[in-house]
Design a protein around this motif. Sequence first.
Motif, PDB file in Angstrom:
ATOM      1  N   HIS A 121       0.851  -1.190   0.000  1.00  0.00           N
ATOM      2  CA  HIS A 121       0.000   0.000   0.000  1.00  0.00           C
ATOM      3  C   HIS A 121       0.891   1.245   0.000  1.00  0.00           C
ATOM      4  N   GLU A 122       0.246   2.396  -0.302  1.00  0.00           N
ATOM      5  CA  GLU A 122       1.059   3.624  -0.448  1.00  0.00           C
ATOM      6  C   GLU A 122       1.658   4.099   0.883  1.00  0.00           C
ATOM      7  N   ASN A 123       1.298   3.472   1.987  1.00  0.00           N
ATOM      8  CA  ASN A 123       1.832   3.923   3.286  1.00  0.00           C
ATOM      9  C   ASN A 123       3.188   3.300   3.638  1.00  0.00           C
ATOM     10  N   VAL A 124       3.808   2.613   2.655  1.00  0.00           N
ATOM     11  CA  VAL A 124       5.167   2.085   2.897  1.00  0.00           C
ATOM     12  C   VAL A 124       6.133   2.703   1.898  1.00  0.00           C
ATOM     13  N   ARG A 125       7.250   3.162   2.429  1.00  0.00           N
ATOM     14  CA  ARG A 125       8.275   3.760   1.576  1.00  0.00           C
ATOM     15  C   ARG A 125       9.577   2.996   1.789  1.00  0.00           C
ATOM     16  N   LEU A 126      10.208   2.596   0.687  1.00  0.00           N
ATOM     17  CA  LEU A 126      11.498   1.890   0.795  1.00  0.00           C
ATOM     18  C   LEU A 126      12.616   2.857   0.450  1.00  0.00           C
ATOM     19  N   GLU A 127      13.517   3.067   1.399  1.00  0.00           N
ATOM     20  CA  GLU A 127      14.685   3.948   1.153  1.00  0.00           C
ATOM     21  C   GLU A 127      15.899   3.043   1.004  1.00  0.00           C
ATOM     22  N   THR A 128      16.271   2.709  -0.213  1.00  0.00           N
ATOM     23  CA  THR A 128      17.440   1.848  -0.402  1.00  0.00           C
ATOM     24  C   THR A 128      18.707   2.694  -0.528  1.00  0.00           C
ATOM     25  N   ASN A 129      19.864   2.024  -0.501  1.00  0.00           N
ATOM     26  CA  ASN A 129      21.154   2.719  -0.488  1.00  0.00           C
ATOM     27  C   ASN A 129      21.229   3.703   0.667  1.00  0.00           C
ATOM     28  N   TYR A 130      20.613   3.369   1.772  1.00  0.00           N
ATOM     29  CA  TYR A 130      20.563   4.286   2.913  1.00  0.00           C
ATOM     30  C   TYR A 130      21.135   3.562   4.129  1.00  0.00           C
ATOM     31  N   ASP A 131      22.368   3.891   4.478  1.00  0.00           N
ATOM     32  CA  ASP A 131      23.068   3.222   5.579  1.00  0.00           C
ATOM     33  C   ASP A 131      22.841   4.002   6.867  1.00  0.00           C
ATOM     34  N   ILE A 132      22.208   3.378   7.838  1.00  0.00           N
ATOM     35  CA  ILE A 132      21.982   4.072   9.110  1.00  0.00           C
ATOM     36  C   ILE A 132      23.278   4.067   9.911  1.00  0.00           C
ATOM     37  N   GLN A 133      23.683   5.263  10.311  1.00  0.00           N
ATOM     38  CA  GLN A 133      24.936   5.406  11.075  1.00  0.00           C
ATOM     39  C   GLN A 133      24.669   5.878  12.500  1.00  0.00           C
ATOM     40  N   HIS A 134      23.606   6.696  12.662  1.00  0.00           N
ATOM     41  CA  HIS A 134      23.364   7.266  13.989  1.00  0.00           C
ATOM     42  C   HIS A 134      21.874   7.300  14.322  1.00  0.00           C
TER      43      HIS A 134
END
Length: 373
Positions: A121-134
């Motif tokens: 559904h439109e309420n999910v967004r995938l942020e790829t190439n996104y490395d969580i650091q903090h």
Amino acid sequence: MSCKRKHIAIIGAGASGLFLAKKLSESPEMYVTVFEKNRQVGAKLRASGGGKANIFNRYIRPEHYNQPEFIAELLHHYSPEQLESQFAEWGLVTITDEEGRVYPASQFSQTVVDVLTLYLHENVRLETNYDIQHLEYKNYKWVINDYPTPFDVLVLASGSPAGMIPKNQRNYNYYLQDLALKINPLESSLSGFILKDYPKSLSGCRTKAVVSLYQNKKLIHKESGEITFKDDGVSGIVIMNLSAYYRRLPSTKNCRLEINLTYWDENFDTDTYLRDNRNTTGLLHPKLAAFYHQKPFDIHRLAFQIDDTYPLEGAQVCHGGIDLSEIDGNFSAKRFKNLCILGEMLDVDGVCGGYNLFFAFASAAITATSITK
Ligand SMILES: Cc1cc2nc3c(=O)[nH]c(=O)nc-3n(C[C@H](O)[C@H](O)[C@H](O)COP(=O)(O)OP(=O)(O)OC[C@H]3O[C@@H](n4cnc5c(N)ncnc54)[C@H](O)[C@@H]3O)c2cc1C
């Protein structure tokens, strides 16, 4: 309308993170952002089961995990039957083998990734190439790197460095430093064994056997199946399972493998065979037969001392991880508000046969219920 939405951040688009996102997408009041450091989602899930993905086991037994009590309790809240119904509801057709191992009927792990990611559904967004650091918990919200939206709930689902899939997991879960959670040392489980005084001439030999793991004189675990002799040790599903029991020992000193090569009849009368035949060529794999003639051994008990397991990059799962004392039965952190921790990041590992993906999915399903409650 958007201000009533609960903003959820999931770190890691692997088995547990994708399952949770799919489940939460069914609740329109949730707005879910999944952060994935790689370009593609579900890399380890795609590599699972040799590309077929053994997604769970119908006969999950708590004693096959390193945390049997925790799993026994979890099974009261989420069972393999519930997981099967959930996948069926999402359109995944599955097949089960005689050992209770469940696979997508397509025999292709990508099908599972597709079921979890396509038609969200439109309420999910995938942020790829996104490395969580903090990470930071500020004014009752979670703030991630310099991402503009603060989140009401943060879910850690970033797995382990086992298998190094994809290959760039060196800075694995760097962001965990910000939370100072109790983390037990990460070691390989479901891995091959490096053996001491091992003859390299056996390298490349594959045979069936009954293999026992002993510590001193105590039998720790015994299984039968196919083993592969490598340059410096042995591998195969049986060996991987034994490595899980090896890892659970308080100390791994004085451990040895005993390989009974007469798998079809553990008590096969080798003495009579050797009396009636001048060699072992009709009995053993040619490499084992050659080794026998160089240095005769007990065919029921070819024994090697264990040096170690293969390193984490060659293992299927990680033993160790975030200590279970950090979470409650709903996978919520005890010391932080609105923080959940799922899947292989936790110090939970099971044997081969769908045990580890079951845990990843079940932890996500239970978390989805607690978030939407
Ligand atoms: C070769 C192989 C075969 C396997 N076969 C099976 C099998 O058949 N059956 C079974 O039950 N189990 C199997 N396993 C184990 C199973 O795949 C894992 O236990 C399971 O995938 C763990 O799920 P997870 O969601 O915890 O982590 P993962 O599926 O590993 O997902 C974690 C995700 O988080 C991402 N991530 C990590 N750090 C960050 C960060 N800082 N920022 C953003 N994203 C981040 C990673 O890139 C990854 O995509 C296998 C494992 C391997 C290596």
